[in-house]
Design an enzyme around this catalytic site. Structure first.
Site, PDB file in Angstrom:
ATOM      1  N   GLU B 247       0.823  -1.214   0.000  1.00  0.00           N
ATOM      2  CA  GLU B 247       0.000   0.000   0.000  1.00  0.00           C
ATOM      3  C   GLU B 247       0.850   1.255   0.000  1.00  0.00           C
ATOM      4  O   GLU B 247       0.470   2.284   0.532  1.00  0.00           O
ATOM      5  CB  GLU B 247      -0.951   0.009   1.206  1.00  0.00           C
ATOM      6  CG  GLU B 247      -1.895  -1.184   1.149  1.00  0.00           C
ATOM      7  CD  GLU B 247      -2.915  -1.199   2.272  1.00  0.00           C
ATOM      8  OE1 GLU B 247      -3.008  -0.192   2.985  1.00  0.00           O
ATOM      9  OE2 GLU B 247      -3.618  -2.206   2.393  1.00  0.00           O
ATOM     10  N   SER B 373      15.754   6.868   9.282  1.00  0.00           N
ATOM     11  CA  SER B 373      16.261   8.247   9.231  1.00  0.00           C
ATOM     12  C   SER B 373      16.726   8.595   7.813  1.00  0.00           C
ATOM     13  O   SER B 373      16.899   7.713   6.966  1.00  0.00           O
ATOM     14  CB  SER B 373      17.439   8.384  10.198  1.00  0.00           C
ATOM     15  OG  SER B 373      18.515   7.576   9.737  1.00  0.00           O
ATOM     16  N   GLU B 375      19.560   9.344   6.912  1.00  0.00           N
ATOM     17  CA  GLU B 375      20.843   8.674   6.654  1.00  0.00           C
ATOM     18  C   GLU B 375      20.601   7.232   6.193  1.00  0.00           C
ATOM     19  O   GLU B 375      21.248   6.749   5.261  1.00  0.00           O
ATOM     20  CB  GLU B 375      21.718   8.692   7.918  1.00  0.00           C
ATOM     21  CG  GLU B 375      22.267  10.076   8.276  1.00  0.00           C
ATOM     22  CD  GLU B 375      21.203  11.031   8.806  1.00  0.00           C
ATOM     23  OE1 GLU B 375      20.175  10.558   9.361  1.00  0.00           O
ATOM     24  OE2 GLU B 375      21.377  12.259   8.659  1.00  0.00           O
TER      25      GLU B 375
END
Lengths: 360, 391
Positions: B247, B373, B375
C-alpha cells in the site's frame, strides 16, 4: 496512468541515443568546442534535418513527426547526455514561431529551416548587465529595423533572425555583407554568442498574442530537458569513476560520506525527470496548469543540474578540475541553460504567480 | 505517458471530498486550539473520526471485501489519502495498525487472528501500537534484543520497546521479539500482545512539542499466547519488512496535498501582513511552491508506475527524504516570515489561527529520524539503486 514513454516516443529516444553515440559522441563535442569556428557540426545538423528532427513538433499534415513536447523532451535529454553543441533547441523554437506566423515569407523560411538549408535563431535579449533580459527597445519603422541584440546564440552563422521589437517579432534576413556582430565568448566554450547591431530591412511577422509566450515556454521546457540529460550523464560518469578509483585500499564508492552525496545526485536527477516529463505531458495535453508546471520544471532543473554537475567535479577530486576530464563540459553547459530560457529566479517568480494555491 | 485520472477516479475523488465536507464537523487545527481539550479528549476526537471513516467504508479500502475492504486500487487509495490530508482531518489512532498490522494479518495471519483482530482495529474499539524500535535498536532495527521464551505452548516476553506512537492509549501492541538469540534476521518473531496485563508497563515519553503521544513499554515476562504469533517463529523480520512495502501507493500524493494547505496558509499570512511584494519573500515562497510541486510530480510518477503494475522500487526512500526535509524547510520559512506571532501557543487568544507553525516546526524535526532516518534512506539509495559496495 503511465509515466513511461509510449512505443513511438521510446523508439525516438533510443534511436536518438544510437545516432548521437555513433555520430556525435562527447569526444566530438569536445573537439568541436575547442577547434571549430562555428562551434558545432553543420554536417551533423544537416543529418538531423534530413531525419526530420527540426519538425518533431509539427503535425503530420505539415510534414512533421507530431512527437509533441514529450518527444522533444526525450530527444533533448539525449542531446544533453552528450552535451551536443549547436543551435538545436533554437532551431526548434524558430520553427515553432514560424509555423504560427502568417504569410509566405515565414512559410518559405520554415521550409528552408526544416530542410537544413537555413539556420534561423531568436534574437530576444537586449542589454548586457543583469540576470534578466533588458527591456525591448529595438524598433521596426517603415520596413527598417534598428537596435542592438545581445547573447544571440550562433547569431553570426544565422541566415535569418527572429527579432523581438517594440511592435512584435520581426524577420530579418542576413545582409549581403553579413551581420554587424561582435563575439561574446562565455565560460561555456561550446557556445557562440554574439552581439548584433541591426540597421536594415526587416519584415514584421503576423502572430497571435499567445504565440510568443507559447514558444518561449517551449524553450524553457527544452532547456529543462537538456539540463536533465546533462545531469543524468554527469551522474553516470561520476558513478563509474567512484567504482574504479581507489583510496585507502577501497573504491571511492564504498565510502559512506561519498555514497550519501551520490544518493543526493540521484535524487536531484530523478526528481527533475519527474518534473520535466510531467510538464511536457501537460503541455501536450493542453492542461490548464501546463505553464505553471513548465516554470516549476525549469526552476528545479537549473538548481538541480548546477548541484549535480558541480558535485561531479568535486567527487572526481583533482582530476575533476582538469581540462582533460569531462565534468567541466557539463557544468559549463548548465551555467548557460540556467541563465537563458528564463533564469531560475524568473521561473521561481513565474511559479509563484501561477500557483493555484497562491491565488487570493 | 498518461498522468490523467479516469472519469471514475475523478468521481471517486469528488465523492470523498463531498463526504468530508458533510462529515468533518470541525477541522483538526480548531480542536487543537481549543483550550477545553485534554490529551484524552483529543484522542477521543480521533477515535470518533476513525469510526466515521470506517462506517463509510474508507479504511482498509485495498483489502478483500471480507475484511472490510472494497478492493480499491492504488490510485483510489492515493486520491483518498490526498483528500484527507488536504482537508485538515484528525489522524486516525490506528494508522499503524491499519497500515502495517492489517496487511500482516491478511497476508501472514491465521483465519482466527483476522476474525478476532481486524474488525475492532478498523472500528477503533481497540487501539494498536507498534513495538519495533528499542532503546539500543533504532536505525539498526535487526539488532533488537527483546526476547520471547517458550512457556508451555505460549511465550513470555522480556525487554523494552520505545517510540510506541499512541502507546499511552493502546490496548494491544504488535511486537518483534527474539525467539533465537543467534540468528540476526531469522531469530525474530512477530507477536500480538495485550497491554493490560501484569508484566507490561507503558510509560509516556514527553516529546519536544510537550505532548506525550509516544510511549516506552517495559515487558517483564509478559504473556504472548501461541495463537497470537503471526506466521511461524523466525518469520517476524520477513513479515515486518514485506508489510512495509504494501500500500505504498497510498501516500504518494498525500504530503503535497497537505503542504498545499500549509503553503496557502503561509502565503495568506504573508499577504495579510503586507509582505507579499518583497522580492526576498517571494523567492522564498516560490522555492517552496516549486519544491512541493516537484514532490507531487514524483508522487504521480510512482503512482503511475504502480498502477501500470510495475514492482515498487526504492523510490519510497527518495519520497521519504523529500517530504521530511521539505517539511523542515517549510516550517523554518514560516516562522521566519510570520515572525513571533507564529510561535504563540494555538490556545493563546492572540494566536493567528490556521496552521500551528510552532508545532509544525518542532514536529518536523522528527520526520527525518522516524521510519528510517534520512541517513538510512541515503544508505538504501546508495546500496539498492546505485549498487554501491559496503565497506
Amino acid at each position: 496512468m503511465q509515466f513511461d514513454l509510449d512505443d513511438d516516443r521510446e523508439l525516438l529516444r533510443s534511436s536518438t541515443r544510437d545516432l548521437l553515440e555513433a555520430e556525435a559522441p562527447l569526444a566530438q563535442t569536445r573537439s568541436l568546442m575547442e577547434d571549430a569556428a562555428d562551434g558545432y557540426s553543420k554536417a551533423f545538423f544537416g543529418q538531423l534535418a534530413e531525419l526530420g528532427y527540426f519538425g518533431l513538433l509539427l503535425s503530420e499534415e505539415e510534414g512533421g513527426a507530431a512527437m509533441g513536447a514529450v518527444g522533444l523532451a526525450a530527444v533533448l535529454t539525449e542531446m544533453g547526455r552528450v552535451a551536443l553543441p549547436g543551435p538545436f533547441l533554437e532551431s526548434v523554437m524558430a520553427a515553432e514561431l514560424l509555423r504560427r506566423a502568417e504569410g509566405e515569407a515565414a512559410a518559405g523560411l520554415l521550409r528552408r529551416l526544416l530542410g537544413g538549408e537555413a539556420l534561423v535563431v531568436w534574437a530576444d535579449r537586449e542589454g548586457l548587465a543583469g540576470a534578466e533580459p533588458g527591456p525591448t527597445e529595438t524598433r521596426l519603422e517603415s520596413g527598417r529595423i534598428r537596435g542592438q541584440k545581445t547573447f544571440v546564440p550562433f547569431g553570426a552563422q544565422a541566415d535569418a533572425l527572429l527579432v523581438t521589437t517594440t511592435g512584435g517579432v520581426a524577420l530579418v534576413a542576413r545582409p549581403d555583407a553579413g551581420w554587424a556582430s561582435t563575439a561574446l565568448p562565455t565560460l561555456d566554450h561550446a557556445q557562440r554568442f554574439v552581439r548584433i547591431e541591426l540597421d536594415g530591412p526587416a519584415e514584421l511577422l503576423t502572430l497571435s498574442d499567445a504565440a510568443l509566450d507559447e514558444v518561449r515556454r517551449l524553450g524553457s521546457l527544452g532547456a529543462a530537458a537538456t539540463l536533465l540529460g546533462l545531469m543524468d550523464r554527469s551522474l553516470e560518469i561520476t558513478l563509474a569513476y567512484m567504482a574504479e578509483r581507489e583510496a585507502f585500499g577501497a573504491p571511492l564508492a564504498s565510502f559512506q560520506a561519498l555514497q550519501h552525496r551520490a544518493a543526493d545526485m540521484l535524487m536531484k536527477t530523478e526528481t527533475t525527470r519527474s518534473a520535466v516529463f510531467r510538464a511536457a505531458w501537460a503541455s501536450d495535453e493542453g492542461e490548464p496548469d501546463a505553464a505553471f508546471l513548465v516554470a516549476v520544471a525549469k526552476a528545479w532543473a537549473g538548481d538541480a543540474a548546477r548541484r549535480v554537475c558541480g558535485e561531479a567535479i568535486q567527487m572526481h577530486g583533482g582530476v575533476g578540475y582538469t581540462w582533460e576530464y569531462d565534468p567541466h563540459v557539463y557544468l559549463k553547459r548548465v551555467k548557460t541553460l540556467e541563465s537563458f530560457h528564463g533564469s531560475t529566479r524568473a521561473q521561481i517568480e513565474a511559479a509563484l504567480e501561477r500557483a493555484p494555491i497562491a491565488a487570493e | 505517458m498518461d498522468l490523467r485520472f479516469t472519469d471514475e477516479q475523478l468521481q471517486f475523488q469528488a465523492d470523498v471530498r463531498a463526504w468530508i465536507t458533510s462529515n468533518l464537523d470541525r477541522p483538526w487545527s480548531e480542536h487543537v486550539a481549543d483550550a477545553r481539550h485534554t490529551p484524552d479528549s483529543l484522542v477521543e476526537v480521533r477515535r470518533q473520526w476513525q469510526k466515521k471513516l470506517h462506517e463509510a467504508g474508507f479504511l482498509g479500502m485495498g483489502w478483500p471485501e471480507e475484511w472490510g475492504g472494497r478492493g480499491a486500487t492504488e490510485v483510489e487509495q492515493a486520491l483518498f489519502e490526498a483528500e484527507i490530508h488536504r482537508a485538515d482531518c484528525p489522524q486516525v489512532p490506528n494508522f499503524l495498525g491499519i497500515g502495517l498490522l492489517g496487511p500482516a494479518l491478511i497476508h501472514h495471519g491465521t483465519e482466527d487472528q483476522r476474525r478476532r483482530f481486524i474488525p475492532p482495529m478498523l472500528s477503533c474499539d481497540e487501539i494498536w501500537c507498534q513495538g519495533f524500535s528499542e532503546p539500543s535498536s533504532g536505525s539498526d532495527l535487526a539488532s533488537l534484543r527483546t526476547r520471547a521464551e517458550p512457556d508451555g505452548e505460549d511465550f513470555r516476553i522480556t525487554g523494552q520497546k520505545v517510540w510506541t506512537t499512541f502507546g499511552p492509549w493502546a490496548n494491544w501492541i504488535f511486537v518483534l521479539a527474539r525467539t533465537d538469540l543467534e540468528d540476526r534476521y531469522g531469530g525474530i518473531s512477530f507477536f500480538l500482545v495485550p497491554i493490560d496485563q501484569a508484566g507490561v508497563e507503558m510509560r509516556p515519553i514527553r516529546q519536544i512539542t510537550g505532548e506525550s503521544e509516544f510511549g516506552e513499554v517495559f515487558f517483564d515476562g509478559a504473556l504472548a499466547r501461541r495463537e497470537h504469533l503471526v506466521g511461524k517463529p523466525g518469520e517476524g523480520w520477513r513479515i515486518a519488512m514485506t508489510v512495509l512495502g504494501y500500500e505504498r501507493g497510498a501516500a504518494t500524493l498525500s504530503n503535497p496535498a497537505q503542504y498545499d494547505g500549509y503553503l496557502h496558509d503561509l502565503i495568506a499570512g504573508v499577504r495579510a501582513q503586507g509582505d507579499l511584494e518583497r522580492a526576498d519573500v517571494r523567492e522564498k515562497l516560490g522555492r517552496l511552491i516549486v519544491e512541493n510541486e516537484v514532490m507531487r510530480s514524483n508522487g504521480l510518477r510512482t503512482l503511475a508506475n504502480l498502477a501500470a503494475g510495475q514492482a515498487p522500487g526504492p523510490e519510497s526512500s527518495i519520497e521519504k527524504i523529500l517530504w521530511s526535509e521539505f517539511a523542515q524547510r517549510q516550517s523554518d520559512a514560516a516562522l521566519e516570515l510570520l515572525g513571533p506571532q507564529a510561535q504563540l501557543a494555538p490556545t493563546s487568544r492572540d494566536a493567528r489561527g490556521g496552521v500551528d507553525w510552532a508545532y509544525e516546526y518542532l514536529w518536523s524535526r522528527a520526520g527525518t529520524i522516524y521510519s528510517g532516518s534520512s541517513e538510512i534512506q541515503r544508505n538504501i539509495i546508495a546500496k539498492r539503486v546505485l549498487g554501491m559496495p559496503t565497506r
